[in-house]
Design an enzyme around this catalytic site. Structure first.
Site, PDB file in Angstrom:
ATOM      1  N   ASP A 260      48.021  31.303  -3.059  1.00  0.00           N
ATOM      2  CA  ASP A 260      49.150  30.589  -3.680  1.00  0.00           C
ATOM      3  C   ASP A 260      49.333  30.852  -5.175  1.00  0.00           C
ATOM      4  O   ASP A 260      50.448  30.830  -5.659  1.00  0.00           O
ATOM      5  CB  ASP A 260      48.984  29.076  -3.445  1.00  0.00           C
ATOM      6  CG  ASP A 260      50.266  28.286  -3.658  1.00  0.00           C
ATOM      7  OD1 ASP A 260      51.315  28.711  -3.128  1.00  0.00           O
ATOM      8  OD2 ASP A 260      50.232  27.252  -4.353  1.00  0.00           O
TER       9      ASP A 260
ATOM     10  N   ARG B  12      50.852  19.809   6.317  1.00  0.00           N
ATOM     11  CA  ARG B  12      49.937  20.775   5.686  1.00  0.00           C
ATOM     12  C   ARG B  12      48.492  20.545   6.103  1.00  0.00           C
ATOM     13  O   ARG B  12      48.111  19.460   6.525  1.00  0.00           O
ATOM     14  CB  ARG B  12      50.045  20.655   4.164  1.00  0.00           C
ATOM     15  CG  ARG B  12      51.461  20.954   3.653  1.00  0.00           C
ATOM     16  CD  ARG B  12      51.483  21.929   2.538  1.00  0.00           C
ATOM     17  NE  ARG B  12      52.836  22.426   2.273  1.00  0.00           N
ATOM     18  CZ  ARG B  12      53.083  23.596   1.705  1.00  0.00           C
ATOM     19  NH1 ARG B  12      52.091  24.381   1.339  1.00  0.00           N
ATOM     20  NH2 ARG B  12      54.317  23.992   1.500  1.00  0.00           N
TER      21      ARG B  12
ATOM     22  N   CYS C 128      57.246  30.665   2.430  1.00  0.00           N
ATOM     23  CA  CYS C 128      57.866  31.950   2.768  1.00  0.00           C
ATOM     24  C   CYS C 128      56.837  33.033   3.063  1.00  0.00           C
ATOM     25  O   CYS C 128      57.151  34.227   3.043  1.00  0.00           O
ATOM     26  CB  CYS C 128      58.814  32.392   1.664  1.00  0.00           C
ATOM     27  SG  CYS C 128      60.302  31.377   1.594  1.00  0.00           S
TER      28      CYS C 128
ATOM     29  N   ARG D 135      57.511  18.345  -2.365  1.00  0.00           N
ATOM     30  CA  ARG D 135      57.750  18.298  -3.806  1.00  0.00           C
ATOM     31  C   ARG D 135      59.167  17.801  -4.078  1.00  0.00           C
ATOM     32  O   ARG D 135      60.081  18.021  -3.295  1.00  0.00           O
ATOM     33  CB  ARG D 135      57.565  19.680  -4.435  1.00  0.00           C
ATOM     34  CG  ARG D 135      56.103  20.085  -4.625  1.00  0.00           C
ATOM     35  CD  ARG D 135      55.978  21.435  -5.309  1.00  0.00           C
ATOM     36  NE  ARG D 135      56.555  22.473  -4.482  1.00  0.00           N
ATOM     37  CZ  ARG D 135      57.762  22.993  -4.620  1.00  0.00           C
ATOM     38  NH1 ARG D 135      58.541  22.606  -5.621  1.00  0.00           N
ATOM     39  NH2 ARG D 135      58.214  23.910  -3.803  1.00  0.00           N
TER      40      ARG D 135
ATOM     41  N   HIS E  80      53.007  32.370  -9.097  1.00  0.00           N
ATOM     42  CA  HIS E  80      52.996  31.784  -7.746  1.00  0.00           C
ATOM     43  C   HIS E  80      52.763  32.929  -6.752  1.00  0.00           C
ATOM     44  O   HIS E  80      53.683  33.354  -6.056  1.00  0.00           O
ATOM     45  CB  HIS E  80      54.349  31.098  -7.497  1.00  0.00           C
ATOM     46  CG  HIS E  80      54.410  30.251  -6.268  1.00  0.00           C
ATOM     47  ND1 HIS E  80      55.592  29.992  -5.619  1.00  0.00           N
ATOM     48  CD2 HIS E  80      53.449  29.596  -5.570  1.00  0.00           C
ATOM     49  CE1 HIS E  80      55.355  29.210  -4.571  1.00  0.00           C
ATOM     50  NE2 HIS E  80      54.072  28.961  -4.517  1.00  0.00           N
TER      51      HIS E  80
ATOM     52  N   LYS F 293      50.074  22.915  -8.939  1.00  0.00           N
ATOM     53  CA  LYS F 293      51.327  23.405  -9.524  1.00  0.00           C
ATOM     54  C   LYS F 293      51.467  22.992 -10.992  1.00  0.00           C
ATOM     55  O   LYS F 293      51.962  23.761 -11.820  1.00  0.00           O
ATOM     56  CB  LYS F 293      52.524  22.897  -8.725  1.00  0.00           C
ATOM     57  CG  LYS F 293      52.474  23.244  -7.251  1.00  0.00           C
ATOM     58  CD  LYS F 293      52.485  24.734  -7.014  1.00  0.00           C
ATOM     59  CE  LYS F 293      52.459  25.022  -5.518  1.00  0.00           C
ATOM     60  NZ  LYS F 293      52.600  26.437  -5.198  1.00  0.00           N
TER      61      LYS F 293
ATOM     62  N   SER G 246      57.996  28.988  -1.863  1.00  0.00           N
ATOM     63  CA  SER G 246      57.251  28.037  -1.041  1.00  0.00           C
ATOM     64  C   SER G 246      57.631  28.169   0.434  1.00  0.00           C
ATOM     65  O   SER G 246      58.809  28.264   0.774  1.00  0.00           O
ATOM     66  CB  SER G 246      57.544  26.620  -1.531  1.00  0.00           C
ATOM     67  OG  SER G 246      57.180  26.515  -2.890  1.00  0.00           O
TER      68      SER G 246
ATOM     69  N   TYR H 226      51.969  13.239  -2.738  1.00  0.00           N
ATOM     70  CA  TYR H 226      52.121  14.537  -2.078  1.00  0.00           C
ATOM     71  C   TYR H 226      51.524  15.683  -2.906  1.00  0.00           C
ATOM     72  O   TYR H 226      51.769  15.770  -4.115  1.00  0.00           O
ATOM     73  CB  TYR H 226      53.609  14.842  -1.786  1.00  0.00           C
ATOM     74  CG  TYR H 226      53.757  16.261  -1.308  1.00  0.00           C
ATOM     75  CD1 TYR H 226      53.357  16.615  -0.018  1.00  0.00           C
ATOM     76  CD2 TYR H 226      54.192  17.271  -2.169  1.00  0.00           C
ATOM     77  CE1 TYR H 226      53.415  17.939   0.401  1.00  0.00           C
ATOM     78  CE2 TYR H 226      54.253  18.594  -1.746  1.00  0.00           C
ATOM     79  CZ  TYR H 226      53.863  18.918  -0.464  1.00  0.00           C
ATOM     80  OH  TYR H 226      53.905  20.225  -0.054  1.00  0.00           O
TER      81      TYR H 226
HETATM   82  P1  GTP Z   1      53.512  27.570   0.124  1.00  0.00           P
HETATM   83  O1  GTP Z   1      52.159  27.039   0.477  1.00  0.00           O
HETATM   84  O2  GTP Z   1      54.584  26.530   0.304  1.00  0.00           O
HETATM   85  O3  GTP Z   1      53.583  28.193  -1.221  1.00  0.00           O
HETATM   86  O4  GTP Z   1      53.929  28.633   1.261  1.00  0.00           O
HETATM   87  P2  GTP Z   1      53.490  30.118   1.688  1.00  0.00           P
HETATM   88  O5  GTP Z   1      54.310  31.109   0.949  1.00  0.00           O
HETATM   89  O6  GTP Z   1      52.017  30.281   1.638  1.00  0.00           O
HETATM   90  O7  GTP Z   1      54.007  30.167   3.198  1.00  0.00           O
HETATM   91  P3  GTP Z   1      53.206  30.332   4.578  1.00  0.00           P
HETATM   92  O8  GTP Z   1      52.426  31.617   4.650  1.00  0.00           O
HETATM   93  O9  GTP Z   1      52.464  29.090   4.835  1.00  0.00           O
HETATM   94  O10 GTP Z   1      54.409  30.469   5.622  1.00  0.00           O
HETATM   95  C1  GTP Z   1      55.383  29.486   5.807  1.00  0.00           C
HETATM   96  C2  GTP Z   1      56.014  29.609   7.171  1.00  0.00           C
HETATM   97  O11 GTP Z   1      56.532  30.919   7.398  1.00  0.00           O
HETATM   98  C3  GTP Z   1      55.036  29.334   8.308  1.00  0.00           C
HETATM   99  O12 GTP Z   1      55.684  28.556   9.282  1.00  0.00           O
HETATM  100  C4  GTP Z   1      54.722  30.704   8.851  1.00  0.00           C
HETATM  101  O13 GTP Z   1      54.378  30.682  10.221  1.00  0.00           O
HETATM  102  C5  GTP Z   1      56.022  31.472   8.593  1.00  0.00           C
HETATM  103  N1  GTP Z   1      55.765  32.924   8.383  1.00  0.00           N
HETATM  104  C6  GTP Z   1      54.847  33.471   7.559  1.00  0.00           C
HETATM  105  N2  GTP Z   1      54.853  34.825   7.648  1.00  0.00           N
HETATM  106  C7  GTP Z   1      55.808  35.143   8.548  1.00  0.00           C
HETATM  107  C8  GTP Z   1      56.296  36.389   9.076  1.00  0.00           C
HETATM  108  O14 GTP Z   1      55.842  37.479   8.729  1.00  0.00           O
HETATM  109  N3  GTP Z   1      57.308  36.307   9.989  1.00  0.00           N
HETATM  110  C9  GTP Z   1      57.837  35.104  10.375  1.00  0.00           C
HETATM  111  N4  GTP Z   1      58.823  35.124  11.268  1.00  0.00           N
HETATM  112  N5  GTP Z   1      57.401  33.913   9.911  1.00  0.00           N
HETATM  113  C10 GTP Z   1      56.399  33.928   9.013  1.00  0.00           C
HETATM  114  C1  SPV Z   2      54.493  24.997  -2.613  1.00  0.00           C
HETATM  115  O1  SPV Z   2      55.384  24.146  -2.405  1.00  0.00           O
HETATM  116  O2  SPV Z   2      54.746  26.100  -3.114  1.00  0.00           O
HETATM  117  C2  SPV Z   2      53.098  24.726  -2.233  1.00  0.00           C
HETATM  118  C3  SPV Z   2      52.754  23.399  -1.722  1.00  0.00           C
HETATM  119  O3  SPV Z   2      52.258  25.599  -2.370  1.00  0.00           O
HETATM  120  S1  SPV Z   2      52.543  22.255  -3.018  1.00  0.00           S
HETATM  121  O4  SPV Z   2      51.193  22.410  -3.560  1.00  0.00           O
HETATM  122  O5  SPV Z   2      52.677  20.946  -2.435  1.00  0.00           O
HETATM  123  O6  SPV Z   2      53.517  22.460  -4.050  1.00  0.00           O
HETATM  124 MN    MN Z   3      53.080  27.434  -3.250  1.00  0.00          MN
END
Ligand code: GTP
Ligand code: SPV
Ligand code: MN
Length: 585
Positions: free
Chosen positions: A276, A370, A251, A69, A227, A207, A249, A198
């Protein structure tokens, strides 16, 4: 917009502006999807993956300048700048349209214009909203088909809802970052996006509609678009407690939503409702009810493997699209962390740029690579994930990625304090947005890039929602990412995060011992159930500790941030900020 005639007129106007070679109205059928895929395999936009290991799955390599983004070119074009607030980029709607319509002029010459109706929210849900995306990208259409309910189902909903739909015009343009704009017109409920293919920039239902425009709608109409992941925690008695979590994002939302519990034998498990976005309304019972508007996941690939997130691995094992991951000689996807403990890919692997990977190269997959996968393929998908009325939320979990300062887990004293905890959140920037990774920035409720109106008014809306709720959700804050001096995570995370959920469950029931700190209630040293987890008391203490000096600095930074909102800052947030100062001493 409203009505079939209005839809047809808008499509015609867009065609006149963008001048496509042909127009295709998408019905969302299997055949249509198969034809789209076949076309993209021919042009090289997609590469077929190993058909046995990953049936009906494809790799897409984006333009290297178009991988995340782009927040500086994402604008809220409200009539008044004040309504966009100090944390959004703003432009007057008239000037934005005049400027960007020049870029749309002829943008689809020689291309196909797809008209893509889609439904956000389960069919038949009073929460659901129809969007129509016009796009010249077949890749976008294919992704919309996985992440939304697309085609006929949406047109049927449009007929039933009196013809209401949110129009979104998208063109990849020439992918020149200087000509990339993602525009939101909240009063008109209209989206214009050009210059990017993207996810968050181009899948307009996600979003743009479900967060930026929907948050504005929710503000005007008394509901919430957040979110947030939505999960159900099943306890040993079989009861399921629903929680919604806002982490910025990349996290950890997808991972927490799909958590596989190491304590399943003791009766604790997690059900996935969404990973999400959450739309939430007050039900007739005075509780808050949440639906996931999406139909699929657009999840972060790196770090995902059978140990960290087996449910994601199962979800993406077929019918999926991979964007900017590596490709092994066996045509399997490869990304950093895809195999536990394995640091380098098989020899002959092609990196995300399409080049042969060689030892010493920085990465195989882009850090924001992704997968797009159907939610129905997730083994932990909740039997209630498509319930039209949603699921009742008992807790909100705020969280960020902080090497220091934020402890593993704490609970807000009450709703008002909890809203302040969310408003004061901060997190280290990730690769999900273009720009420098790792810098700590304030990201209230994980909505900094997604709140479609003045963030001060948004906190006011949260406070009001709390007053309308019979029993507002308990509010917690977590941080799985605290590090030691050597830069190692102190907490094992992933499945073990169920222990934090169990403590929340106890607190929701009004049980469990707590210690009061300046920032909220924390678990007592033996308050977390750590059975079967080898972790020292010393380490737990480091995870849970609230450092006064760190928090005094944090308090000061929050003050600077809140100061920008001037008279849009609710008095209650100021009061809570003052109260935190007093407690810090
Ligand atoms: P968006 O799709 O961008 O909104 O992200 P999200 O909040 O769904 O994040 P996601 O769960 O995909 O995690 C992002 C990264 O953090 C990945 O590389 C995960 O492996 C890592 N991660 C998630 N949970 C944990 C955790 O509990 N501990 C650690 N060390 N890493 C984590
Ligand atoms: C984020 O960035 O929080 C996402 C991925 O969930 S996107 O849909 O590309 O914004
Ligand atoms: Mn997101």
């Amino acid at each position: 917009m409203s009505g079939i005639a209005a839809l047809e007129k808008w499509v015609e106007d867009c065609a006149q502006l963008t001048k496509p070679e042909r127009i295709v109205w998408c019905d969302g059928s299997e055949q249509e999807y198969a034809d789209l895929i076949a076309g993209m395999l021919r042009t090289g936009e997609l590469i077929q993956m190993n058909e046995r290991a990953y049936p009906n799955s494809y790799l897409h390599r984006s333009n290297p300048n178009d991988v995340a983004r782009t927040e500086e070119v994402t604008l809220i074009c409200s009539e008044r700048q004040e309504d966009a607030g100090p944390t959004n980029y703003w432009e007057d709607p008239k000037s934005a349209k005049a400027r960007v319509s020049k870029l749309f002029d002829g943008a689809m010459r020689g291309r196909t214009m797809y008209v893509v109706p889609y439904l956000m929210g389960p069919a038949g849900s009073p929460h659901a909203k129809v969007g129509v995306e016009i796009t010249d990208s077949a890749y976008v259409v294919a992704n919309v088909r996985i992440t939304t309910r697309m085609g006929k189902v949406a047109m049927d909903a449009l007929e039933k809802n009196g013809g209401q739909f949110v129009p979104g015009l998208h063109s990849t343009g020439d992918l020149d970052p200087k000509k990339r704009w993602i525009l939101h017109f909240p009063e008109e409920q209209l989206i214009w996006s050009i210059g990017s293919g993207y996810g968050g920039n181009a899948l307009l239902g996600k979003k743009c509609l479900s967060l930026r425009l929907a948050s504005w709608m929710g503000w005007k109409e008394g509901w919430m678009a957040e979110h947030m992941l939505i999960l159900g925690l099943e306890d040993p008695s079989g009861n399921v407690t629903y929680m919604a979590g806002a982490f910025p994002s990349a996290c950890g939302k997808t991972n927490l939503a799909m958590l596989v519990s190491p304590l399943a034998e003791r009766g604790w498990r997690v059900w996935t409702v969404g990973d999400d976005i959450a739309w939430m309304r007050i039900g007739e019972d005075g509780r808050l009810w949440a639906v996931n508007p999406e139909n699929g996941f657009f999840g972060v690939a790196p770090g995902t493997n059978v140990e960290t997130n087996p449910n994601a691995m199962a979800s993406l094992s077929a019918n999926s699209i991979f964007t900017n991951v590596g490709l092994t000689p066996d045509k399997l996807p490869w990304w950093e962390g895809i195999e536990p403990g394995v640091k380098t890919p098989p020899s002959g692997t092609i990196n995300w740029l399409g080049n042969q990977w060689k030892p010493g190269d920085e990465v195989v997959a882009h850090p924001n690579s992704r997968f797009t996968a159907p939610a129905s393929q997730c083994p932990s998908i909740s039997p209630h994930w498509e319930d039209p009325q949603g699921v009742p939320i008992s807790a909100f979990i705020f969280g960020g990625r902080r090497a220091r300062v934020a402890p593993l887990l704490y609970q807000a004293f009450n709703w008002q304090h909890g809203v302040f905890v969310g408003a004061g959140m901060a997190s280290e920037k990730t690769a999900a947005a273009a720009g420098k990774v790792g810098e700590t920035r304030r990201d209230p409720m994980a909505m900094l890039p997604f709140c479609g109106y003045n963030m001060g008014d948004y906190w006011g809306h949260w406070l009001e929602m709390g007053q309308k709720l019979e029993r507002p959700p308990e509010i917690f804050h977590v941080n799985w990412f605290r590090k030691d001096e050597d830069g190692n995570f102190l907490w094992p995370g992933f499945g073990e995060n169920v222990r934090a959920l169990m403590w929340m469950h106890e607190r929701i029931q009004g049980r469990g011992a707590v210690r009061e700190t300046a920032i909220g209630y924390r678990p007592t040293p033996d308050g977390l159930d750590l059975e079967g987890l080898d972790i020292s008391t010393h380490r737990m203490e480091r995870l849970l500790t609230v450092d006064r000096d760190d928090w005094q600095d944090e308090w000061a930074e929050q003050g600077v941030f809140f100061g920008q909102f001037k008279d849009h800052l609710p008095a209650a947030i100021g009061e809570e900020h003052d109260a935190l100062k007093r407690r810090l001493g």
